[in-house]
Design an enzyme around this catalytic site. Structure first.
Site, PDB file in Angstrom:
ATOM      1  CE  LYS A   1      -4.200  -1.698   2.024  1.00  0.00           C
ATOM      2  NZ  LYS A   1      -5.102  -1.615   3.165  1.00  0.00           N
ATOM      3  N   GLY A  20       9.855  -4.908   8.129  1.00  0.00           N
ATOM      4  CA  GLY A  20       8.821  -5.926   7.915  1.00  0.00           C
ATOM      5  C   GLY A  20       9.202  -7.117   7.069  1.00  0.00           C
ATOM      6  N   GLY A  62       9.351  -1.224  12.080  1.00  0.00           N
ATOM      7  CA  GLY A  62       8.819   0.140  12.142  1.00  0.00           C
ATOM      8  C   GLY A  62       9.892   1.201  12.316  1.00  0.00           C
TER       9      GLY A  62
HETATM   10  C1  3PG Z   1       9.234  -4.545  16.459  1.00  0.00           C
HETATM   11  O1  3PG Z   1       8.946  -5.740  16.533  1.00  0.00           O
HETATM   12  O2  3PG Z   1       9.285  -3.917  15.387  1.00  0.00           O
HETATM   13  C2  3PG Z   1       9.633  -3.841  17.716  1.00  0.00           C
HETATM   14  O3  3PG Z   1       9.873  -4.771  18.722  1.00  0.00           O
HETATM   15  C3  3PG Z   1       8.626  -2.803  18.121  1.00  0.00           C
HETATM   16  O4  3PG Z   1       7.423  -3.407  18.454  1.00  0.00           O
HETATM   17  P1  3PG Z   1       6.087  -2.532  18.522  1.00  0.00           P
HETATM   18  O5  3PG Z   1       5.710  -2.209  17.107  1.00  0.00           O
HETATM   19  O6  3PG Z   1       5.076  -3.385  19.244  1.00  0.00           O
HETATM   20  O7  3PG Z   1       6.419  -1.284  19.296  1.00  0.00           O
END
Ligand code: 3PG
Length: 393
Positions: A195, A352, A375
């Site tokens: 997306k 990801g 993230g």
């Molecule tokens: C991740 O897995 O990207 C980090 O551990 C952060 O986890 P969160 O998105 O739950 O803050």
């Protein structure tokens, strides 16, 4: 920011924030990468005479004690990776934490319970950070992948004790600086995924930073729509076409060349081994969907990569989880790996699905650097300040 080389830690208790938010199947850790990557920092702390006390979150328990999200489940994999005894503390603050720290002999490692079992963690509550700070003398942050969160254990605590970056944090920051901060040019970015809406800020920032931007995956379909090209039943965010058009204009102004697929692999069903054909990007039949970039696109990308000195990669170019629609991602990743191994390219990947896609292509080891972050890697690519990094000074 300081590193482990800059703080005296002999005889000190070192609170070390790590990210061991690892995938599990029952009691088995299915990918130990994040655990393996913190070993050098833990070993370094011990070698310098410090007692490592690991603070970490697991999953998203939302301030409640959720037994399935206990870090006690990760302890065996941590002991295996370290080859050391790990003493588990049933809370990340207070008496259980103090008792675990007192019980650990020199050369042993303390692991404290999920910081997110306390509501104050995600609120960055100063009281919780102070309770954590009371447990030790020095703070080390080795959790780059959680550094986009301004939480008590990633941000608040860093401001209460002498703080330093761990070895993994240091490596992540250096790699990202080399890729986008002050890179050898030309620079290419490969951005894929489903997306456009989730990667708008990323694209808007990248067009001002890189010389070539390769757009792949479902996102590319939205850009094709923006250019007036019909994409049949393909995944595309038609309501984002105007935004995509803005990004194309911004890129043109900034001198960033955008590369969209020139040929595509289309199928009538979204499933592995669905009958498929390769057509020009303008010729997607109305009843078909684009599931991958085609071989001509891969050839063009290879030529672009060959002229670049730095490359940053986030997201697959097609539906890589469904064979054979992983072909473009695999071929392009192999080209990057080869150029990297020949010493012609600095390649950094993260976020990801990306690492899974590169592992599938069998080339993750051949990139210059693979980030452990999802993230946080994206937010860094978006040009955002990561609170966990900023707090290190
Ligand atoms: C991740 O897995 O990207 C980090 O551990 C952060 O986890 P969160 O998105 O739950 O803050």
């Amino acid at each position: 920011w300081k590193t482990l080389d800059d703080v005296a830690m002999a005889g000190k208790t070192v609170l070390c924030r790590v990210d061991i938010n690892v995938p599990m199947d029952g009691d088995r850790v299915t990918d130990t990468t994040r655990i393996d990557k913190i070993v050098p920092t833990v070993e370094d702390i011990i070698a310098r005479g410090g007692k490592p006390v690991l603070l970490a979150h697991y999953d998203r328990p939302k301030g409640k004690v959720v037994p399935e999200m206990s870090l006690g489940r990760v302890k065996p994999a941590l002991e295996a990776a370290l080859g050391r005894k790990v003493v588990f503390g049933a809370d990340c603050v207070g008496e259980p934490a103090k008792a675990a720290i007192a019980a650990a002999a020199p050369g042993e490692v303390v692991l404290l319970e999920n910081t997110r079992f306390h509501a104050g963690e995600e609120k960055n509550d100063p009281a919780l950070a102070a309770e954590m700070a009371a447990l030790g003398d020095i703070y080390v942050n080795d959790a780059f992948s959680a550094a986009h969160r301004a939480h008590a254990s990633t941000e608040g605590l860093a401001r209460l004790l002498p703080a330093a970056a761990g070895r993994l944090m240091e490596a992540e920051l250096k790699a990202l600086e080399a890729a986008l901060g002050n890179p050898a040019r030309p620079v290419a970015a490969v951005v894929g995924g489903a997306k456009v809406s989730t990667k708008l800020e990323l694209l808007a920032n990248l067009v001002t930073k890189v010389d070539h931007l390769v757009i792949g995956g479902g996102m590319a379909n939205t850009f094709l729509v923006a250019k007036g090209i019909e994409v049949g039943k393909s995944l595309a965010e038609r309501d984002m076409a105007e935004t995509a058009q803005d990004i194309l204009e911004k890129a043109a102004k900034a001198g960033c060349q955008i590369h969209l697929p020139v040929d595509v692999v289309v199928a009538r069903e979204f499933k592995a081994h669905a009958p498929n054909e390769t057509v020009a990007a303008e010729a997607c039949p109305p009843d078909a969907m684009i599931l991958d970039a085609g071989p001509k696109t891969v050839l063009l990308l290879e030529a672009v990569f060959a002229n670049c000195r730095t490359l940053i990669w986030n997201g697959p170019l097609g539906a890589f989880e469904l064979a054979p629609f992983d072909a473009a991602t695999v071929a392009a990743a192999k080209a990057v790996a080869k150029l990297t191994q020949e010493g012609n390219l600095i390649s950094v990947a993260g976020g990801g699905d990306t690492v899974a896609a590169l592992n599938q292509a069998g080339v993750a080891e051949d990139f210059t650097f693979i980030s452990t972050a999802g993230g946080a890697f994206l937010e860094w690519m978006e040009g955002k300040v990561l609170p966990g990094v900023a707090a290190l000074g």
